[in-house]
Design a protein around this motif. Structure first.
Motif, PDB file in Angstrom:
ATOM      1  N   UNK A  56       0.796  -1.222   0.000  1.00  0.00           N
ATOM      2  CA  UNK A  56       0.000   0.000   0.000  1.00  0.00           C
ATOM      3  C   UNK A  56       0.827   1.269   0.000  1.00  0.00           C
ATOM      4  N   UNK A  57       2.103   1.182  -0.346  1.00  0.00           N
ATOM      5  CA  UNK A  57       2.973   2.347  -0.399  1.00  0.00           C
ATOM      6  C   UNK A  57       3.500   2.513  -1.822  1.00  0.00           C
ATOM      7  N   UNK A  58       4.114   3.672  -2.080  1.00  0.00           N
ATOM      8  CA  UNK A  58       4.706   3.916  -3.388  1.00  0.00           C
ATOM      9  C   UNK A  58       6.072   4.559  -3.209  1.00  0.00           C
ATOM     10  N   UNK A  59       6.992   4.201  -4.087  1.00  0.00           N
ATOM     11  CA  UNK A  59       8.324   4.795  -4.059  1.00  0.00           C
ATOM     12  C   UNK A  59       8.236   6.261  -4.457  1.00  0.00           C
ATOM     13  N   UNK A  60       9.087   7.077  -3.876  1.00  0.00           N
ATOM     14  CA  UNK A  60       9.108   8.499  -4.195  1.00  0.00           C
ATOM     15  C   UNK A  60       9.433   8.713  -5.668  1.00  0.00           C
ATOM     16  N   UNK A  61       8.798   9.693  -6.264  1.00  0.00           N
ATOM     17  CA  UNK A  61       9.060  10.032  -7.659  1.00  0.00           C
ATOM     18  C   UNK A  61      10.241  10.974  -7.811  1.00  0.00           C
ATOM     19  N   UNK A  62      10.877  11.307  -6.716  1.00  0.00           N
ATOM     20  CA  UNK A  62      12.029  12.208  -6.758  1.00  0.00           C
ATOM     21  C   UNK A  62      13.325  11.405  -6.615  1.00  0.00           C
ATOM     22  N   UNK A 108      15.360  -9.202   4.988  1.00  0.00           N
ATOM     23  CA  UNK A 108      15.188  -9.247   3.533  1.00  0.00           C
ATOM     24  C   UNK A 108      13.712  -9.130   3.198  1.00  0.00           C
ATOM     25  N   UNK A 109      13.409  -8.317   2.215  1.00  0.00           N
ATOM     26  CA  UNK A 109      12.020  -8.113   1.797  1.00  0.00           C
ATOM     27  C   UNK A 109      11.664  -9.019   0.623  1.00  0.00           C
ATOM     28  N   UNK A 110      10.527  -9.707   0.756  1.00  0.00           N
ATOM     29  CA  UNK A 110       9.963 -10.409  -0.393  1.00  0.00           C
ATOM     30  C   UNK A 110       9.223  -9.395  -1.256  1.00  0.00           C
ATOM     31  N   UNK A 111       8.891  -9.789  -2.464  1.00  0.00           N
ATOM     32  CA  UNK A 111       8.193  -8.864  -3.349  1.00  0.00           C
ATOM     33  C   UNK A 111       6.807  -8.520  -2.837  1.00  0.00           C
ATOM     34  N   UNK A 112       6.221  -9.424  -2.025  1.00  0.00           N
ATOM     35  CA  UNK A 112       4.888  -9.141  -1.486  1.00  0.00           C
ATOM     36  C   UNK A 112       4.938  -8.387  -0.161  1.00  0.00           C
ATOM     37  N   UNK A 113       6.139  -8.017   0.295  1.00  0.00           N
ATOM     38  CA  UNK A 113       6.265  -7.225   1.510  1.00  0.00           C
ATOM     39  C   UNK A 113       6.537  -8.013   2.771  1.00  0.00           C
ATOM     40  N   UNK A 114       6.529  -9.341   2.692  1.00  0.00           N
ATOM     41  CA  UNK A 114       6.839 -10.130   3.889  1.00  0.00           C
ATOM     42  C   UNK A 114       8.352 -10.114   4.131  1.00  0.00           C
ATOM     43  N   UNK A 115       8.736 -10.425   5.355  1.00  0.00           N
ATOM     44  CA  UNK A 115      10.142 -10.392   5.737  1.00  0.00           C
ATOM     45  C   UNK A 115      10.708 -11.801   5.796  1.00  0.00           C
ATOM     46  N   UNK A 116      11.834 -11.989   5.128  1.00  0.00           N
ATOM     47  CA  UNK A 116      12.518 -13.275   5.138  1.00  0.00           C
ATOM     48  C   UNK A 116      13.669 -13.238   6.137  1.00  0.00           C
ATOM     49  N   UNK A 117      13.972 -14.386   6.777  1.00  0.00           N
ATOM     50  CA  UNK A 117      15.085 -14.413   7.738  1.00  0.00           C
ATOM     51  C   UNK A 117      16.429 -14.194   7.047  1.00  0.00           C
ATOM     52  N   UNK A 118      17.367 -13.663   7.798  1.00  0.00           N
ATOM     53  CA  UNK A 118      18.709 -13.397   7.288  1.00  0.00           C
ATOM     54  C   UNK A 118      19.736 -14.017   8.235  1.00  0.00           C
ATOM     55  N   UNK A 119      20.967 -14.091   7.781  1.00  0.00           N
ATOM     56  CA  UNK A 119      22.038 -14.660   8.595  1.00  0.00           C
ATOM     57  C   UNK A 119      22.704 -13.578   9.444  1.00  0.00           C
TER      58      UNK A 119
END
Length: 369
Positions: A56-62, A108-119
């Motif tokens: 539900x967010x958008x990257x800045x256009x700047x 780590x971010x998945x494309x759907x916004x969920x968080x994946x574990x990291x080392x």
């Protein structure tokens, strides 16, 4: 708008604090990453853009400039996704920038916004505590692992939406607790094998006991199936239990390697059976300080390992007959000191030196005949 938040970069088995600076201003489009990012960090832009859209967010256009400081430290891995994303959202006033103070982020971010574990979240938590940060926000799958570090509030989140809600005060999240519910020492003495299982082998068991007590090296030579690995595998069972700091150091290695399936501190001393082709650098690691008799320097050797007249004479004869080196002389004294310690003697006796000399089998010319 300029925003600053914090992340962690893995350096060996430790973590270095990384300041993530985000500035959004006019004068162009796109996202620019600086500060020696590797390919995985550079690719974070695409993951962040997709995660924004699906959250539900958008990257800045700047023009978005992200600096990872210190600039001369290599940044590796996808754990920078979350701190960069949070920094961008704060710079766009989508989350409260004031809530970023005192918080380190990793995930780590998945494309759907969920968080994946990291080392490596355990050394990150240790670094956050050392830097005086009060909170660490990371994937829920890593929360129990990082929670073993005292003095840092660990928050496990399942998605970018949850992190946004936390930072905006719209969601309350309970700090994580370590995975092991038992007291730390409860598991320390539980091993699948036991040194007491070994029958016979009296001479080699005595040698291993001395090695364990003094931190000495042992070289076992014998035919396949004679019990070398069996005995070595049981060595940890006669060593003292891991202290909490030792357990933390051991667990950090597993954390960086990504082998922390259950989370929590490793309470038992590890055993490794490296291949015979392993390099010297990989086999031996440097250790600071003196923790065992085997690590004594020359000054300590002269202070704590003074042989009496009979012991000195015996050692002198052995040096001549076996053509031992000066290094062997010092090592015999260290082993003798350990033997005396096991017997509860303050001074080194001739019997202690004689037993220590007996373990120098490889100094005899006919050891393999």
């Amino acid at each position: 708008m300029f925003v600053r938040t914090y992340a962690g970069a893995i350096v060996g088995i430790d973590a270095a604090a990384v300041t993530v600076e985000v500035n959004i201003a006019g004068g162009g489009l796109g996202m620019y990453l600086v500060g020696l990012p590797d390919s995985a960090v550079k690719e974070s832009e695409q993951r962040i853009r997709a995660a924004f859209e699906n959250s539900g967010e958008r990257m800045s256009g700047r023009k978005v400039v992200v600096s990872l400081a210190p600039a001369d430290l290599r940044k590796e891995g996808a754990s920078f996704d979350l701190p960069i994303a949070v920094g961008i959202l704060a710079a766009m006033s989508r989350v409260n920038a004031e809530t970023l103070a005192g918080t380190m982020f990793a995930g780590e971010l998945s494309l759907d916004g969920t968080l994946k574990p990291v080392r490596g979240v355990l050394p990150m938590a240790v670094r956050a505590r050392e830097e005086g940060l009060r909170r660490l926000v990371l994937p829920a799958a890593n929360a129990a692992e990082a929670a073993v570090v005292e003095g840092v509030e660990v928050i496990g989140a399942g998605s970018l939406k949850e992190v946004i809600g936390l930072l905006n005060g719209e969601r309350e999240m309970t700090p994580a607790v370590p995975a092991d519910g038992e007291p730390f020492g409860a598991e320390a003495g539980r091993y699948e094998e036991d040194f007491a299982d070994v029958k016979g082998q009296t001479h080699v068991k005595r040698a291993l006991e001395i090695a364990a007590a003094g931190g000495h090296n042992v070289l076992m030579i014998g035919a396949p199936g004679s019990g070398k690995t069996m005995l070595a595998r049981r060595m940890p069972t006669i060593l003292p239990p891991l202290s909490r700091e030792e357990a933390l150091e051991t667990t950090k290695i597993h954390s960086v390697a990504g082998n922390m399936a259950a989370g929590g501190l490793l309470a038992r001393r590890p055993f490794r059976a490296p291949h015979h082709t392993i390099s010297q650098a990989a086999r031996f690691a440097g250790t600071e300080g003196v923790h065992t008799n085997a690590m004594m320097n020359v000054a300590m050797l002269r202070e704590y390992c003074r042989p009496d007249a009979a012991s000195a004479a015996l050692l002198e004869r052995a040096m001549e007959r076996l053509s031992l080196s000066a290094r062997a002389y010092d090592r015999i004294l260290k082993v003798a000191r350990t033997i005396a310690d096991l017997a509860g003697r303050e001074t080194i006796a001739a019997a202690d030196v004689a037993e220590a000399i007996n373990y120098r089998s490889l100094d005899r010319g006919n050891w393999g005949r």
